[in-house]
Design a protein around this motif. Structure first.
Motif, PDB file in Angstrom:
ATOM      1  N   ASP A 506      91.281  31.938  -0.806  1.00  0.00           N
ATOM      2  CA  ASP A 506      92.266  31.406  -1.813  1.00  0.00           C
ATOM      3  C   ASP A 506      91.627  30.090  -2.273  1.00  0.00           C
ATOM      4  OD1 ASP A 506      94.150  33.096  -1.742  1.00  0.00           O
ATOM      5  OD2 ASP A 506      95.572  31.933  -0.171  1.00  0.00           O
ATOM      6  N   GLN A 507      90.897  29.394  -1.490  1.00  0.00           N
ATOM      7  CA  GLN A 507      90.365  28.111  -1.938  1.00  0.00           C
ATOM      8  C   GLN A 507      89.147  28.456  -3.126  1.00  0.00           C
ATOM      9  OE1 GLN A 507      89.356  26.026   1.575  1.00  0.00           O
ATOM     10  NE2 GLN A 507      91.536  25.715   1.960  1.00  0.00           N
ATOM     11  N   GLU A 510      91.210  29.090  -6.280  1.00  0.00           N
ATOM     12  CA  GLU A 510      91.682  28.025  -6.754  1.00  0.00           C
ATOM     13  C   GLU A 510      90.804  27.148  -7.389  1.00  0.00           C
ATOM     14  OE1 GLU A 510      94.512  26.989  -3.593  1.00  0.00           O
ATOM     15  OE2 GLU A 510      95.500  28.939  -3.926  1.00  0.00           O
ATOM     16  N   ARG A 511      89.538  26.896  -6.796  1.00  0.00           N
ATOM     17  CA  ARG A 511      88.589  25.994  -7.347  1.00  0.00           C
ATOM     18  C   ARG A 511      87.963  26.707  -8.677  1.00  0.00           C
ATOM     19  NH1 ARG A 511      86.907  24.291  -1.955  1.00  0.00           N
ATOM     20  NH2 ARG A 511      85.824  26.427  -1.498  1.00  0.00           N
ATOM     21  N   MET A 514      92.263  29.266 -10.563  1.00  0.00           N
ATOM     22  CA  MET A 514      93.425  30.160 -10.508  1.00  0.00           C
ATOM     23  C   MET A 514      94.616  29.565  -9.946  1.00  0.00           C
ATOM     24  SD  MET A 514      92.854  33.476 -11.447  1.00  0.00           S
ATOM     25  CE  MET A 514      94.199  34.228 -11.003  1.00  0.00           C
ATOM     26  N   ALA A 515      95.793  29.494 -10.728  1.00  0.00           N
ATOM     27  CA  ALA A 515      97.204  28.734 -10.147  1.00  0.00           C
ATOM     28  C   ALA A 515      97.172  28.960  -8.574  1.00  0.00           C
ATOM     29  CB  ALA A 515      98.139  29.148 -10.892  1.00  0.00           C
ATOM     30  N   MET A 516      96.783  30.080  -8.123  1.00  0.00           N
ATOM     31  CA  MET A 516      97.146  30.359  -6.799  1.00  0.00           C
ATOM     32  C   MET A 516      96.035  31.342  -6.356  1.00  0.00           C
ATOM     33  SD  MET A 516     100.932  31.088  -5.590  1.00  0.00           S
ATOM     34  CE  MET A 516     101.892  30.158  -6.537  1.00  0.00           C
ATOM     35  N   GLY A 517      95.493  31.394  -5.018  1.00  0.00           N
ATOM     36  CA  GLY A 517      94.649  32.410  -4.606  1.00  0.00           C
ATOM     37  C   GLY A 517      95.473  33.618  -4.266  1.00  0.00           C
ATOM     38  N   ARG A 520      98.031  33.238  -1.245  1.00  0.00           N
ATOM     39  CA  ARG A 520      99.162  32.463  -1.378  1.00  0.00           C
ATOM     40  C   ARG A 520      99.951  33.251  -2.200  1.00  0.00           C
ATOM     41  NH1 ARG A 520      99.761  27.085  -3.136  1.00  0.00           N
ATOM     42  NH2 ARG A 520      97.983  26.898  -4.360  1.00  0.00           N
ATOM     43  N   GLY A 642      98.632  33.370 -13.865  1.00  0.00           N
ATOM     44  CA  GLY A 642      97.994  32.099 -13.732  1.00  0.00           C
ATOM     45  C   GLY A 642      96.397  31.982 -13.827  1.00  0.00           C
ATOM     46  N   PRO A 644      92.847  30.894 -15.129  1.00  0.00           N
ATOM     47  CA  PRO A 644      92.867  29.290 -15.739  1.00  0.00           C
ATOM     48  C   PRO A 644      92.521  29.382 -17.340  1.00  0.00           C
ATOM     49  CG  PRO A 644      91.125  30.037 -14.487  1.00  0.00           C
ATOM     50  CD  PRO A 644      92.103  31.183 -14.131  1.00  0.00           C
TER      51      PRO A 644
END
Ligand code: NAI
Length: 697
Positions: A506-507, A510-511, A514-517, A520, A642, A644
């Motif tokens: 997820d991290q 998200e880095r 993406m709004a959410m991995g 999540r 989501g 980016p």
């Protein structure tokens, strides 16, 4: 003489005429420059009024010229503005309706500006990752003050002419003309015809009492708000130059900053998105003038999670909705949620109590199909079971008036089969809303084998009314978005088996932005939904392998936020994802049972395995004609999943990496001994484009 030039008494009137918004394309600039030259030479002309035909003064650059040599061909906007500034006769911009970007920069090159009230004024370049490149950052601070100008340039948001005219000390508008704008402009021209010297915005000063502190503050605020986008901070730099540098130096600085932004991947992505959004409405075999069916009343079947949200879209647009359910209790529950949603908006000050009442009076409920017979459109949002859909569509076929549009919100079922339950498959279409349906912008419009052209065209138009971004999809399992996300989720599962934790995956995503991995997201949507789909797949497609980890998770009852536990732990009433030792242990045991030695996997591999899984499936979707074009897929992912914004969607991102690099990465992933399912076989379209060194766009 150009057709857009005429004289009215001793005033030359030059009218920009390039529908729909008088974009300042090459031909328009030529006409303007020729008109200006003619006015200079005509001794009878004492003043020059510049205005726009139709619905705008000018919307700015002509988007059809973006990136082409024509955009900067002479006369370019900068030299046209120079010509305006060199005019020996007073120039007056008569601004109305829309005055944006290059249009505003043009007006700022005139000696005077008069405006109709209600004109939308903006420098929106930042929204496509740029800054105003024809003097806007230097001239606007000189007429509106540094802070007002910076706010407009950094936000790109439109402000109404009459509001700008009220700013104390402003010099943007010399007059707001109530009534006929041209009459007002001609009267103003008569007043200033003989006045000398001619005022020029460039001769004003852009001042600030404490520029260093102010711009430092601005950089901090803007920087924090625009993490992935370079343009807003460059806007601050450019406006700062209007204070610290002489006009021509400031202009040069603006030009350098503009040129630098033009080639950033972020601006390319935003420009791609801008064009892609407009392209979604173009359906090759459906002419723009296809007659539309009237949709002024709507029925919704099912008042569950989706039905209530779907109804709200129409209530918001003032369209009456009748909701049908199987029991009064289900109706009461569903309508209660709608009311609660509106009340929350009232509490937040986003809706007036008066409007809440209006919307609720548009909402009717029933248990009887006969009450729906006159609706122009009915949308079914009942349980995702073919049997239930069949019952509903047979009933609808029996009661609905001829010509009514019958839509299904199904997310996985075969729309052609649903259409076949009726005697009017030409009137059946898929309207795949995303949850929460009253919030999410995306609407996948599913075109069945037999869907009539006017039904599709009518629904696309309706999408605009209810402020959705509509993307057409053909019929296949999962349509565009969910069919792709399945491959992404499969890779996410394989990463767990090979050594990652859910948080690590997820991290990394998200880095990437993406709004959410994926994990999540699974916890938010409910892991049981995917579980149900996989159970079906195990029977229908035994050749498709999934990591067992997600099934094991569901067997533990960890469905996600709704059960208080999923891939993560959740505190009661909270949505913060807390890493779960139980889940990590489950994954480790599963690995051990499969005899897998975990390895350390870096962010780049994580991101590329997930995103290229999307891209490969996306390529198949384009090749099969499920999506009309690759850029439609980008819009689906930007507005519904989501993805980016600064990457422009998965297909645009793949293009920016280079498709041959994407294929090379896929070949590397295929070497992985744990990839025992041939996952990484490039889609034929992707392989072909990569070999030809081409891109999706
Ligand atoms: P839900 O279970 O929350 O609501 C379904 C509603 O339909 C219930 O209130 C039920 O009483 C009612 N219903 C069942 N049979 C009926 C019948 N014969 N006549 C009238 N009403 C009936 O389900 P949800 O989540 O709202 O899903 C509905 C549809 O939307 C499904 O096809 C689903 O695949 C689709 N969908 C769901 C999404 C989601 O995120 N939940 C997203 C996109 C589509």
């Amino acid at each position: 003489m150009t057709p857009n030039y005429e004289t009215r008494g001793n005033v030359a009137v030059i009218t920009l005429n390039n529908p729909p918004v008088n974009g300042l394309g090459y031909a328009t600039r030529v006409a303007l420059a020729e008109g200006l030259a003619a006015a200079q030479l005509d001794p009878a002309v004492k003043a020059i009024v510049i205005t726009g035909a139709g619905k705008a003064f000018s919307g700015g650059a002509d988007i059809n010229e973006f990136g082409s040599p024509k955009a900067s061909a002479e006369p370019n906007l900068l030299t046209v503005i120079l010509a305006l500034e060199s005019s020996s006769k007073p120039t007056i911009a008569a601004v109305h309706s829309v005055c944006m970007g290059g249009g505003l920069e043009l007006a700022l090159g005139c000696n005077y500006r008069v405006a109709a009230p209600g004109a939308l004024v903006a420098l929106p370049e930042v929204k496509i990752g740029l800054l105003p490149g024809a003097g806007g950052t230097q001239r606007l601070p000189r007429v509106l003050g540094v802070e007002n100008a910076l706010n407009m340039i950094v936000s790109g948001a439109p402000v109404k002419s009459e509001a700008l005219a009220k700013i104390p000390g402003q010099k943007l508008f010399d007059r707001i003309v109530e009534g006929d704008l041209m009459q007002g402009a001609l009267a103003f021209a008569a007043e200033v015809a003989d006045k000398r010297p001619l005022p020029l915005v460039r001769n004003l000063r852009a001042d600030h009492p404490n520029p260093d502190a102010y711009f430092q503050f601005a950089r901090n605020t803007v920087g924090a708000m625009s993490r992935n986008f370079p343009a807003p901070l460059k806007c601050v730099d450019a406006v700062a130059a209007s204070v610290s540098r002489r006009f021509d130096d400031g202009l040069r600085h603006e030009r350098e900053l503009f040129a630098g932004l033009m080639f950033t991947p972020e601006s390319k992505a935003l420009r791609h998105t801008f064009m892609a959004e407009r392209a979604t409405n173009k359906i090759p075999d459906i002419p723009a003038d296809t007659p539309l069916r009237t949709i002024s009343s709507v029925a919704v079947i099912g008042a569950g999670t989706m039905g209530g949200g779907i109804a709200m879209n129409f209530l918001n647009a003032g369209i009456p909705v009748t909701v049908l359910e199987t029991s009064q209790a289900a109706l009461d529950k569903g309508i209660g949620v709608v009311r609660k949603n509106y009340e929350a908006q009232v509490t937040k000050g986003k809706l007036t109590p008066d409007k809440l009442d209006k919307r609720m009076t548009l909402l009717r409920t029933t248990l009887d199909y006969a009450d729906l017979k006159d609706a122009d459109l009915v949308i079914e949002a009942v349980f995702e079971e073919m049997g239930v859909k069949e019952t509903v569509f047979r009933k609808l076929d029996a009661v609905m008036k001829p010509g009514a549009i019958l839509a299904s919100n199904t997310s996985t079922l075969d729309l052609n089969r649903i259409a076949a339950f009726t005697k009017r498959p030409q009137d059946v279409i898929g309207l795949h809303f995303f949850s929460p349906a009253n919030v999410m912008r995306l609407l996948e419009v599913v075109r069945g084998e037999k869907t009539a052209k006017d039904v599709l065209a009518s629904v696309m138009a309706l999408g605009k009314t209810i402020k959705k971004t509509c993307v057409v999809s053909g019929v296949c399992d999962g349509f565009i978005g969910n069919r792709m996300i399945e491959q992404y989720s499969r890779q996410a599962g394989f990463l767990l088996e090979e050594g990652c934790t859910p948080a690590q995956v997820d991290q990394a995503l998200e880095r990437f932005g993406m709004a959410m991995g994926p994990f999540r997201m699974g916890d938010l949507a409910g892991n049981d939904i995917g579980w149900a789909i996989r159970k079906r797949r195990y029977v229908e497609r035994p050749d498709v392998r999934y990591s067992k980890t997600a099934d094991l998770l569901c067997e533990m009852g960890r469905y996600g936020q709704k059960t208080g536990a999923g891939w993560y732990d959740y505190k009661p009433g909270k949505r913060d994802a807390i890493a779960s030792p139980v889940v990590v242990e489950m994954i480790e045991k599963h690995r051990a049972a499969k005899g897998i030695t975990p390895r350390k996997i870096g962010d780049e591999e994580i991101v590329h395995r997930l995103v290229f899984a999307l891209v490969n499936e996306g390529a198949k979707i384009v090749e099969e004609g499920i999506a009309l074009r690759a850029s439609d897929i980008d819009i689906v992912y930007l507005t519904g999943y989501g993805f980016p914004a600064h990457r422009g969607g998965p297909m645009c991102y793949a293009d920016s990496v280079g498709l041959y690099n994407v294929v090379a990465a896929m070949q590397r992933f295929a070497q992985n001994p744990l990839d025992d399912v041939g996952f990484w076989k490039p889609a034929p379209l992707l392989a072909r484009l990569a070999a030809e060194r081409k891109s999706f766009t």
